[in-house]
Enzyme design. Structure first.
Site, PDB file in Angstrom:
ATOM      1  N   LEU A  54      47.582  44.333  44.555  1.00 13.70           N
ATOM      2  CA  LEU A  54      46.971  45.624  44.308  1.00 13.70           C
ATOM      3  C   LEU A  54      45.666  45.678  45.100  1.00 13.70           C
ATOM      4  CD1 LEU A  54      47.296  45.962  40.408  1.00 13.70           C
ATOM      5  CD2 LEU A  54      48.772  46.965  42.147  1.00 13.70           C
ATOM      6  N   ASP A  55      45.312  46.874  45.580  1.00 12.19           N
ATOM      7  CA  ASP A  55      44.016  47.029  46.230  1.00 12.19           C
ATOM      8  C   ASP A  55      42.920  46.530  45.289  1.00 12.19           C
ATOM      9  OD1 ASP A  55      45.458  48.281  48.205  1.00 12.19           O
ATOM     10  OD2 ASP A  55      44.729  50.300  47.741  1.00 12.19           O
ATOM     11  N   ARG A  56      41.873  46.015  45.861  1.00 15.92           N
ATOM     12  CA  ARG A  56      40.788  45.465  45.038  1.00 15.92           C
ATOM     13  C   ARG A  56      40.262  46.469  44.020  1.00 15.92           C
ATOM     14  NH1 ARG A  56      35.808  41.699  47.147  1.00 15.92           N
ATOM     15  NH2 ARG A  56      34.891  41.324  45.095  1.00 15.92           N
TER      16      ARG A  56
END
Length: 222
Positions: A54-56
């Site tokens: 997942l994106d940060r």
């Protein structure tokens, strides 16, 4: 983020299902999700491997493997589409009730940004998702998104390219909403890497801006 405890929804000797805090890295770096999971398990040297990212800035459900073999099997499921992921997002604008987005995406590594492009070349990748609009409120819409491919920043880029930027998205959107990015990994379905048993999990986003404005619609999903 390294001091924030992580919520574990399911554990066995091969897999962990957790709720990734927004702001934590998905990868095995200091403060990343694998390290947080090891701490929660009380096994600082244990085998915990990332199999999808997942994106940060995005929070929500993640599955991690607890063996090399489990990581390999789950990775195969991600590649061949047996690993199903659904997200919730709040977008600016008025999307149709349902739809599908199919684009060519190019990733600019220097800018760390993804773009929709019209012509294929060696650096482009096809991207596909489908969505359903769940609720609307004050110029925003709550949508459920099913990914058919897993490109970097795919949801953020594809919605923004159609004039539907995600609320709170400082890279692809307006970035002045007073909220964190409104993108949440809501549900996951996969086959257990050892037994083959179908497993499904879901988790709603926290009741903070802008999710709190869609409380009733979200409760109906639970």
């Amino acid at each position: 983020m390294e001091n924030e405890p992580i919520q574990l929804l399911y554990t066995d000797r091969r897999v962990v299902v957790c709720v990734k805090p927004a702001g934590a890295l998905s990868t095995d770096q200091p403060g990343g999700v694998p390290e947080l999971v090891r701490a929660a398990l009380g096994q600082p040297e244990g085998c915990v491997r990332t199999v999808h990212r997942l994106d940060r800035v995005v929070g929500g459900l993640m599955v991690l493997a607890r063996s090399v073999r489990a990581a390999s099997e789950l990775g195969k499921q991600v590649q061949d589409g047996r690993f199903q992921k659904e997200y919730l997002a709040v977008v600016h604008g008025n999307p149709p009730e349902a739809g599908q987005m199919d684009d060519l995406l190019r990733r600019d590594r220097r800018e760390r940004k993804t773009y929709v492009v019209s012509q294929p070349d060696k650096d482009t990748r096809p991207a596909s998702l489908s969505y359903q609009t769940i609720a609307r409120r004050e110029g925003m819409a709550l949508v459920a998104v099913r990914l058919h491919t897993g490109r970097t920043h795919q949801i953020r880029c594809q919605f923004a390219s159609r004039g539907l930027p995600l609320v709170g998205d400082r890279k692809y959107g307006l970035g002045e909403d007073g909220c964190g990015i409104a993108l949440w990994s809501h549900s996951l379905s996969f086959l257990h890497p050892e037994t083959g048993e179908p497993l499904s999990f879901s988790c709603l986003p926290p009741q903070i801006c802008p999710w709190d404005g869609f409380r009733r619609a979200l409760e109906e999903l639970s």
